[in-house]
Scaffold this motif. Structure first.
Motif, PDB file in Angstrom:
ATOM      1  N   GLU A 157       0.816  -1.214   0.000  1.00  0.00           N
ATOM      2  CA  GLU A 157       0.000   0.000   0.000  1.00  0.00           C
ATOM      3  C   GLU A 157       0.854   1.270   0.000  1.00  0.00           C
ATOM      4  O   GLU A 157       0.526   2.240  -0.690  1.00  0.00           O
ATOM      5  N   ARG A 158       1.933   1.263   0.757  1.00  0.00           N
ATOM      6  CA  ARG A 158       2.787   2.453   0.834  1.00  0.00           C
ATOM      7  C   ARG A 158       3.924   2.422  -0.182  1.00  0.00           C
ATOM      8  O   ARG A 158       4.651   3.407  -0.339  1.00  0.00           O
ATOM      9  N   GLU A 159       4.119   1.274  -0.826  1.00  0.00           N
ATOM     10  CA  GLU A 159       5.103   1.117  -1.905  1.00  0.00           C
ATOM     11  C   GLU A 159       6.509   1.500  -1.469  1.00  0.00           C
ATOM     12  O   GLU A 159       7.230   2.216  -2.167  1.00  0.00           O
ATOM     13  N   LEU A 160       6.886   1.018  -0.280  1.00  0.00           N
ATOM     14  CA  LEU A 160       8.251   1.195   0.206  1.00  0.00           C
ATOM     15  C   LEU A 160       9.028  -0.088  -0.013  1.00  0.00           C
ATOM     16  O   LEU A 160       8.433  -1.168  -0.123  1.00  0.00           O
ATOM     17  N   ASP A 161      10.351   0.009  -0.055  1.00  0.00           N
ATOM     18  CA  ASP A 161      11.169  -1.199  -0.092  1.00  0.00           C
ATOM     19  C   ASP A 161      11.840  -1.383   1.263  1.00  0.00           C
ATOM     20  O   ASP A 161      11.794  -0.501   2.124  1.00  0.00           O
TER      21      ASP A 161
ATOM     22  N   ILE B 144      12.657   1.143   4.558  1.00  0.00           N
ATOM     23  CA  ILE B 144      12.148   0.824   5.897  1.00  0.00           C
ATOM     24  C   ILE B 144      13.284   0.821   6.916  1.00  0.00           C
ATOM     25  O   ILE B 144      13.162   1.379   8.020  1.00  0.00           O
ATOM     26  N   LYS B 145      14.423   0.223   6.552  1.00  0.00           N
ATOM     27  CA  LYS B 145      15.565   0.181   7.464  1.00  0.00           C
ATOM     28  C   LYS B 145      16.157   1.576   7.675  1.00  0.00           C
ATOM     29  O   LYS B 145      16.541   1.942   8.790  1.00  0.00           O
ATOM     30  N   LYS B 146      16.228   2.359   6.578  1.00  0.00           N
ATOM     31  CA  LYS B 146      16.824   3.697   6.671  1.00  0.00           C
ATOM     32  C   LYS B 146      16.089   4.558   7.685  1.00  0.00           C
ATOM     33  O   LYS B 146      16.710   5.287   8.476  1.00  0.00           O
TER      34      LYS B 146
ATOM     35  N   ILE C  98       9.359  10.988   3.590  1.00  0.00           N
ATOM     36  CA  ILE C  98      10.055   9.837   3.009  1.00  0.00           C
ATOM     37  C   ILE C  98       9.917   9.847   1.494  1.00  0.00           C
ATOM     38  O   ILE C  98      10.888   9.607   0.755  1.00  0.00           O
ATOM     39  N   SER C  99       8.722  10.141   0.993  1.00  0.00           N
ATOM     40  CA  SER C  99       8.514  10.200  -0.455  1.00  0.00           C
ATOM     41  C   SER C  99       9.353  11.297  -1.081  1.00  0.00           C
ATOM     42  O   SER C  99       9.946  11.124  -2.148  1.00  0.00           O
ATOM     43  N   ALA C 100       9.405  12.460  -0.433  1.00  0.00           N
ATOM     44  CA  ALA C 100      10.195  13.576  -0.959  1.00  0.00           C
ATOM     45  C   ALA C 100      11.671  13.212  -1.022  1.00  0.00           C
ATOM     46  O   ALA C 100      12.356  13.520  -2.014  1.00  0.00           O
ATOM     47  N   ALA C 101      12.174  12.568   0.029  1.00  0.00           N
ATOM     48  CA  ALA C 101      13.574  12.161   0.035  1.00  0.00           C
ATOM     49  C   ALA C 101      13.853  11.151  -1.069  1.00  0.00           C
ATOM     50  O   ALA C 101      14.911  11.190  -1.712  1.00  0.00           O
ATOM     51  N   MET C 102      12.905  10.250  -1.322  1.00  0.00           N
ATOM     52  CA  MET C 102      13.051   9.294  -2.418  1.00  0.00           C
ATOM     53  C   MET C 102      13.124  10.010  -3.769  1.00  0.00           C
ATOM     54  O   MET C 102      13.761   9.531  -4.713  1.00  0.00           O
ATOM     55  N   ALA C 103      12.481  11.184  -3.846  1.00  0.00           N
ATOM     56  CA  ALA C 103      12.483  11.975  -5.080  1.00  0.00           C
ATOM     57  C   ALA C 103      13.670  12.933  -5.145  1.00  0.00           C
ATOM     58  O   ALA C 103      13.739  13.756  -6.060  1.00  0.00           O
ATOM     59  N   GLY C 104      14.577  12.852  -4.184  1.00  0.00           N
ATOM     60  CA  GLY C 104      15.780  13.669  -4.223  1.00  0.00           C
ATOM     61  C   GLY C 104      15.752  14.893  -3.331  1.00  0.00           C
ATOM     62  O   GLY C 104      16.757  15.586  -3.209  1.00  0.00           O
ATOM     63  N   ALA C 105      14.610  15.192  -2.701  1.00  0.00           N
ATOM     64  CA  ALA C 105      14.507  16.357  -1.810  1.00  0.00           C
ATOM     65  C   ALA C 105      14.910  15.917  -0.404  1.00  0.00           C
ATOM     66  O   ALA C 105      14.065  15.703   0.470  1.00  0.00           O
ATOM     67  N   GLU C 106      16.204  15.789  -0.181  1.00  0.00           N
ATOM     68  CA  GLU C 106      16.691  15.208   1.073  1.00  0.00           C
ATOM     69  C   GLU C 106      16.686  16.184   2.241  1.00  0.00           C
ATOM     70  O   GLU C 106      17.006  15.814   3.366  1.00  0.00           O
ATOM     71  N   GLY C 107      16.317  17.448   1.976  1.00  0.00           N
ATOM     72  CA  GLY C 107      16.194  18.418   3.064  1.00  0.00           C
ATOM     73  C   GLY C 107      14.796  18.445   3.639  1.00  0.00           C
ATOM     74  O   GLY C 107      14.368  19.456   4.194  1.00  0.00           O
ATOM     75  N   ALA C 108      14.070  17.329   3.515  1.00  0.00           N
ATOM     76  CA  ALA C 108      12.664  17.262   3.914  1.00  0.00           C
ATOM     77  C   ALA C 108      12.522  16.987   5.407  1.00  0.00           C
ATOM     78  O   ALA C 108      13.167  16.102   5.960  1.00  0.00           O
ATOM     79  N   VAL C 109      11.632  17.754   6.058  1.00  0.00           N
ATOM     80  CA  VAL C 109      11.280  17.550   7.461  1.00  0.00           C
ATOM     81  C   VAL C 109       9.770  17.711   7.597  1.00  0.00           C
ATOM     82  O   VAL C 109       9.097  18.169   6.680  1.00  0.00           O
TER      83      VAL C 109
ATOM     84  N   PRO D  86       8.933  10.236 -10.704  1.00  0.00           N
ATOM     85  CA  PRO D  86       9.332  11.385 -11.556  1.00  0.00           C
ATOM     86  C   PRO D  86       8.365  12.564 -11.460  1.00  0.00           C
ATOM     87  O   PRO D  86       8.794  13.721 -11.492  1.00  0.00           O
ATOM     88  N   ALA D  87       7.061  12.267 -11.334  1.00  0.00           N
ATOM     89  CA  ALA D  87       6.082  13.353 -11.225  1.00  0.00           C
ATOM     90  C   ALA D  87       6.275  14.129  -9.931  1.00  0.00           C
ATOM     91  O   ALA D  87       6.174  15.363  -9.908  1.00  0.00           O
ATOM     92  N   LEU D  88       6.561  13.419  -8.842  1.00  0.00           N
ATOM     93  CA  LEU D  88       6.798  14.099  -7.572  1.00  0.00           C
ATOM     94  C   LEU D  88       8.091  14.913  -7.643  1.00  0.00           C
ATOM     95  O   LEU D  88       8.129  16.067  -7.181  1.00  0.00           O
ATOM     96  N   LYS D  89       9.125  14.329  -8.214  1.00  0.00           N
ATOM     97  CA  LYS D  89      10.399  15.034  -8.349  1.00  0.00           C
ATOM     98  C   LYS D  89      10.207  16.337  -9.129  1.00  0.00           C
ATOM     99  O   LYS D  89      10.706  17.395  -8.741  1.00  0.00           O
ATOM    100  N   GLN D  90       9.459  16.261 -10.237  1.00  0.00           N
ATOM    101  CA  GLN D  90       9.208  17.447 -11.054  1.00  0.00           C
ATOM    102  C   GLN D  90       8.417  18.498 -10.267  1.00  0.00           C
ATOM    103  O   GLN D  90       8.726  19.694 -10.326  1.00  0.00           O
ATOM    104  N   ALA D  91       7.404  18.043  -9.536  1.00  0.00           N
ATOM    105  CA  ALA D  91       6.579  18.985  -8.769  1.00  0.00           C
ATOM    106  C   ALA D  91       7.396  19.700  -7.701  1.00  0.00           C
ATOM    107  O   ALA D  91       7.244  20.907  -7.482  1.00  0.00           O
TER     108      ALA D  91
END
Length: 639
Positions: free
Chosen positions: A146-150, A154-156, A272-283, A356-361
């Motif tokens: 449902e959350r589509e995590l690997d 999950i460990k990270k 977590i989704s934002a970080a997966m899209a490359g936005a690692e400054g997410a809080v 990719p859509a989230l990364k672009q947004a």
């Protein structure tokens, strides 16, 4: 209790530490002139404005103003205390025999340490149950499907599952965790004063960590669709304060310091989704509104904060509340706002439209606060209806009043083009709003460029009072291809005549004991600005402890340990350190401080009263005050 680290040990560590090598672990430095130059590791720095003087072993950023030594660099970058920074650098330099300075924890520290150890054990236990046991299969399926995590993600983030068999309560008792620690940890529920079960039973849990990466609580999501309490956080405690904690700040602070913007989200999965899209400054905040403490935590790391809130009414409300808060608490921070389409949150965008859509947004949809608030004001209104259009304008005027002149012109033109109002009518109504709602000046009055201050300043000897260029907010190193520069050539903050005299006098006193004795003979002398008076007192104490040897800037900065004072020291050193101390210059400094400063204060006070009289249309008072000002200036220049 730890022994105090002896001064000779501190001096040895400082002498053996190479500040260039230390800073180079965080940002690339290039030799330019006499110093090393690079992008500031404390904020987003597109045009390198950070300098290290390897001879004096000090650093300074001409953009954000941070200054210091190897010790203060580690204290700010890694959150160390002063003794911790000394011991860490000693360890790096292979200096041994310092274990006795580590210190014994206080009773409070020992109590918290036991709680933290229980939290760490709980997180590892919950993650193990999720990934490796049949009890965690349903929760793992939920996260994977449902959350589509690997599993790596999950460990990270340390996600876990708490089964219904009170596994942590059993674990704590089997490992002889004392009852007060178990109660203080808030990981269990009580009945009649007795701990009876795990607080987060039958929930997927996200560990909440402080900035140092220490687990201090959990947030749990129930897998039971009939449970009315879908989400649950650890209760408030001395170490778990939702108004201070930001989810994922421990992982985000590195990327933020490296230049990524701080992005504030509403939910943990959004982060977590934002970080997966490359936005690692997410809080994310934790079920509470953004607070002043949240803003201050981020403003220490960056000059750019982006709000990413859901597109629904609640998200808009949160953004409207957060924008003025950030402007008030951190006025130098640039604010951006991202409102995702179709009322989706970032996690939904990733799962429904793809990464990719989230990364672009997240990379291409940032709006200014004015643009966001302007568009939000349109929602739910039929702007073809005259009454609703006029209501819309009433909502827009305060938004534009807080915008820059360029933005004001842009949106007024946009209104004229889209809704047929004439530009003249819109501008007239907006200006009428501005007249009725003036922006407070906070008591700041424009200086008179033709007044006595500029004429007196222009007569000073340039060697005694070097030029101090106004800071226009531009970095001095415009291109990596420019000729080598050093920090002596960088633009300097605008200082008043009095403050420049105070800097010159204090540096002369530091460099020449005779000058200090000359100043001490002045009756009732003190510096005008309290920072210089405090620096003088600190230097006097420092000299008594360290003797009369050559002045060591880095050692004195470590003695001071106050960032705002060390910035003053760097300014003084930069302007006056290479100059010879001259008696005539010192006399000029004293004249400015003793005679000119009181005169300027009188002029400033009268100018403020004149401005007030003008605003109140008090002609009688205005004539009296103007006469006083003219007489004051006449008397001053006749002396």
């Amino acid at each position: 209790m730890a022994e105090r680290i002896p001064q000779q040990v501190i001096d040895e560590v400082r002498a053996q530490t190479n500040l260039v090598d230390l800073v180079s672990q965080y940002t690339e430095l290039v030799k330019r002139g006499r110093e090393w130059n690079g992008s500031c590791p404390f904020h987003e720095d597109r045009r390198p404005s950070f300098f290290v003087d390897d001879k004096k072993q000090v650093f300074h950023c001409f953009s954000c103003g941070r200054s210091g030594t190897a010790f203060s660099f580690l204290m700010e970058k890694e959150g160390y205390t002063y003794p911790q920074a000394i011991l860490k650098l000693a360890e790096d330099e292979g200096i041994t025999g310092l274990a006795k300075y580590q210190g014994q924890p206080s009773a409070r520290q020992e109590k918290f340490q036991r709680i933290y150890e229980l939290y760490n054990a709980a997180q590892k236990l919950y993650t193990h149950i999720l990934l490796n046991t049949t009890a965690g299969e349903q929760a793992l399926r939920y996260l994977l499907k449902e959350r589509e995590l690997d599993e790596e993600t999950i460990k990270k983030y340390g996600l876990g599952f708490v089964p219904s068999n009170n596994v942590l309560l059993s674990y704590a008792r089997e490992h002889d965790v004392d009852e007060p620690t178990m109660k203080a940890a808030e990981l269990f529920l009580e009945r009649d004063g007795e701990l009876v079960r795990d607080r987060f039973n039958n929930r997927v849990v996200w560990p909440i960590k402080n900035e140092r990466g220490q687990v201090v609580g959990f947030s749990g999501r129930s897998l039971d669709p009939d449970n009315p309490a879908k989400y649950m956080n650890s209760p408030e405690s001395p170490f778990f304060n939702k108004g201070k904690l930001l989810y994922n700040l421990d992982l985000a602070k590195g990327p933020i310091r490296a230049g990524q913007p701080a992005m504030i989200f509403e939910g943990f999965m959004d982060v977590i989704s934002a970080a997966m899209a490359g936005a690692e400054g997410a809080v994310a905040t934790m079920g509470t509104a953004l607070t002043e403490d949240h803003v201050r935590s981020l403003a220490k790391l960056t000059e750019r904060i982006i709000l990413v809130y859901d597109g629904d009414a609640a998200g808009q409300k949160a953004a409207k509340r957060s924008i003025p808060l950030i402007k008030t608490v951190a006025p130098k921070v640039e604010i951006g706002v991202i409102a995702l389409a179709d009322n989706r949150d970032p996690d939904e965008v990733r799962r429904e439209l793809g990464l990719p859509a989230l990364k672009q947004a997240l990379e291409q949809s940032t709006q200014t606060p004015t643009e966001y608030l302007f568009n939000a004001a349109k929602l739910g209104k039929n702007l073809q209806n005259q009454a609703q259009y006029l209501d819309f304008l009433k909502e827009v005027w305060p938004i534009l009043a807080d915008a820059s002149p360029v933005e004001q012109d842009y949106f007024l033109q946009k209104l004229a083009e889209e809704y047929g109002s004439s530009m003249e009518a819109l501008r007239s109504e907006f200006e009428d709003y501005q007249r009725r709602h003036p922006v407070p000046t906070n008591g700041v009055f424009p200086s008179n460029a033709n007044g006595p201050a500029s004429s007196v300043n222009s007569s000073w000897d340039d060697q005694q009072f070097p030029d101090v260029a106004p800071d226009h907010g531009e970095h001095f190193n415009q291109s990596a291809n420019m000729a080598p520069v050093d920090w002596q050539a960088a633009p300097r903050a605008k200082l008043s005549r009095v403050e420049l005299a105070e800097e010159g006098l204090l540096m002369a006193m530091i460099k020449n004991r005779n000058m200090e004795e000359l100043v001490e003979r002045q009756p009732n002398f003190s510096f005008i600005h309290p920072q210089y008076q405090l620096l003088y007192l600190l230097y006097d104490a420092y000299r008594k402890e360290h003797g009369e040897g050559d002045f060591d800037l880095a050692a004195f900065m470590d003695y001071v340990q106050k960032p705002e004072l060390n910035q003053k020291l760097m300014s003084m050193d930069r302007t006056f350190a290479s100059m010879d101390v001259q008696m005539e210059a010192v006399k000029d400094y004293l004249r400015v401080i003793i005679e000119e400063a009181p005169y300027e204060e009188q002029v400033k006070s009268l100018q403020q009263k004149i401005s007030l009289a003008k605003n109140q249309h008090d002609d009688a008072a205005l004539i009296t005050l103007m006469t006083e000002l003219i007489n004051l200036k006449k008397e001053h220049f006749q002396q």
